[in-house]
Scaffold this motif. Structure first.
Motif: not given
Length: 421
Positions: A270-292
């Motif tokens: 995840r990229y924090d534009d304001d802080a200029g920091v990229v956080t590389r995550h060790g766990s995969v929290h996977l978003g599932m795009a879902t139509q509702t």
């Protein structure tokens, strides 16, 4: 009688306001304690707000689409006796929509959004008599007759512009109906104009997508994958699944993604534009795009790397049902580190998905198509699928994205390795 002011509580997400999606009550209505009064939305979800008291509604905070600051008046209710003390803000209350500053006058019904003014439908045109009487011969050349037959046009309904029916008359008939009383084949029904206010989830989607395309320099990479062996494995697993959920392609693809991602940590970030920091995550929290019905939502599979295919299939189904029924919790709709988007049976040959900011990548499997391919000197049938990935070029280089997809490809084309450590 006394007035009780129900203020929009702090819902514990660090937000300053919420949007009104819709009212369940109007001024003058009698409400009971715990009766739903409004649907409110934050950046993440929509929830029902319930009345803490019984009484008569005398004032509302605004109309659907308005923003309401946390701690400001949402509803005023006339109660019997002394007004009870306002309840303390509750963190259990979930997202709500924020009404704006416009208030509804006491004892006056709130003005509803102007109803769409439909364009009057055209008056049905009475069917006139055929241009040529049934007992009169129709004059036309053989070429015109052949074309009319091919188009399914009865020449007796075509009005000639001269002494006989010509090609120009057929064209006029196809374009205008030539005054014959009914529309030519292929003309679609006309709909009236309508205006739809962009509020709630639809507005959040519009704002997020606009911000993603405006702020993120996207690039998309697409690779073709032979999933013939994977589909055979999936059929075998489904044949012996018992009471477990039926496997689609997605759980197997997620396993491949989770196995490949440790070598490409810049993608699960995840990229924090304001802080200029990229956080590389060790766990995969996977978003599932879902139509509702309310629009596109992204429920999250937590720690996807720790789940097997059956657990993933169950969680995909549970989260999709929760999102579509509006029962997804706030924590189930936030915190994703990488998103997977699929059109399911609609498929598509290739897609260019938009990144779910502040993530830096989104993956989109496309439709599986059976096509002939050359293997050695033989032409055989194979099941092929294009896999798309869009990345934030500020964080991810093209080489890294392509290398990641190639690693996923190797796993999918030799699916036994999905189950080997």
């Amino acid at each position: 009688m006394a007035l009780f002011t129900f203020k929009l509580p702090d819902i514990g997400e660090g937000i300053s306001e919420a949007e009104i999606v819709g009212w369940h009550v109007k001024v003058g209505d009698r409400v009971e304690e715990d009766q739903p009064i409004a649907d409110m939305m934050t950046d993440k979800a929509t929830v029902e707000m319930e009345s803490p008291v019984a009484g008569t509604v005398v004032r509302l905070a605004g109309e659907p689409g308005d923003q309401v600051p946390i701690g400001s008046m949402l509803v005023e209710i006339e109660v019997e006796g002394d007004a009870p003390a306002a309840p303390p803000p509750s963190e259990e209350t979930i997202e709500a929509e924020t009404p704006g500053e416009a208030m509804v006058e006491e004892a006056a019904a709130p003005e509803a959004p102007p109803a769409p003014t439909p364009t009057p439908a055209p008056e049905p045109t009475p069917t006139p008599e055929p241009a040529v009487a049934k007992d009169e011969p129709v004059l036309a050349s053989p070429a015109v007759r052949a074309r009319a037959k091919e188009l399914g046009i009865y020449l007796g309904q075509v009005k000639p512009s001269g002494d006989r029916i010509r090609h120009a008359d057929l064209d006029a008939y196809l374009l205008y109906g030539a005054g014959q009383g009914y529309a030519p084949a292929g003309r679609s029904a006309r709909r009236s104009n309508e205006q739809v206010k962009v509020i709630g989830m639809r507005r959040r989607i519009a704002e997020n997508m606009a911000a993603s395309k405006r702020d993120i320099p996207h690039f998309t990479y697409v690779e073709e994958i032979d999933v013939t062996a994977l589909e055979e494995l999936r059929e075998q697993l489904n044949a012996g699944r018992g009471d477990r959920p039926k496997l689609t392609m997605l759980p197997l693809l997620i396993v491949a993604i989770c196995k490949a991602i440790p070598d490409f940590p810049m993608l699960n970030a995840r990229y924090d534009d304001d802080a200029g920091v990229v956080t590389r995550h060790g766990s995969v929290h996977l978003g599932m795009a879902t139509q509702t019905d309310a629009g596109l939502m992204v429920p999250v599979i937590r720690d996807a790397q720790d789940r097997n295919v059956w657990q993933l299939a169950s969680e995909i189904r549970r989260l999709a049902e929760a999102a579509r029924s509006g029962k997804a919790k706030s924590e189930e709709l936030s915190g994703s580190t990488l998103t997977l988007t699929s059109l399911g049976p609609l498929g598509g040959v290739a897609t260019t998905p938009v990144i779910n900011r502040p993530e830096v990548a989104i993956i989109g499997p496309n439709r599986v198509i059976e096509r002939p391919v050359l293997r050695g000197k033989e032409v055989v049938a194979a099941k092929l699928m294009n896999l798309s990935i869009s990345c934030d070029h500020r964080v991810v280089d093209g080489w890294d994205a392509a290398s990641f997809v190639q690693a996923v490809r190797k796993l999918l084309e030799a699916p036994a390795f999905l189950f080997v450590d």
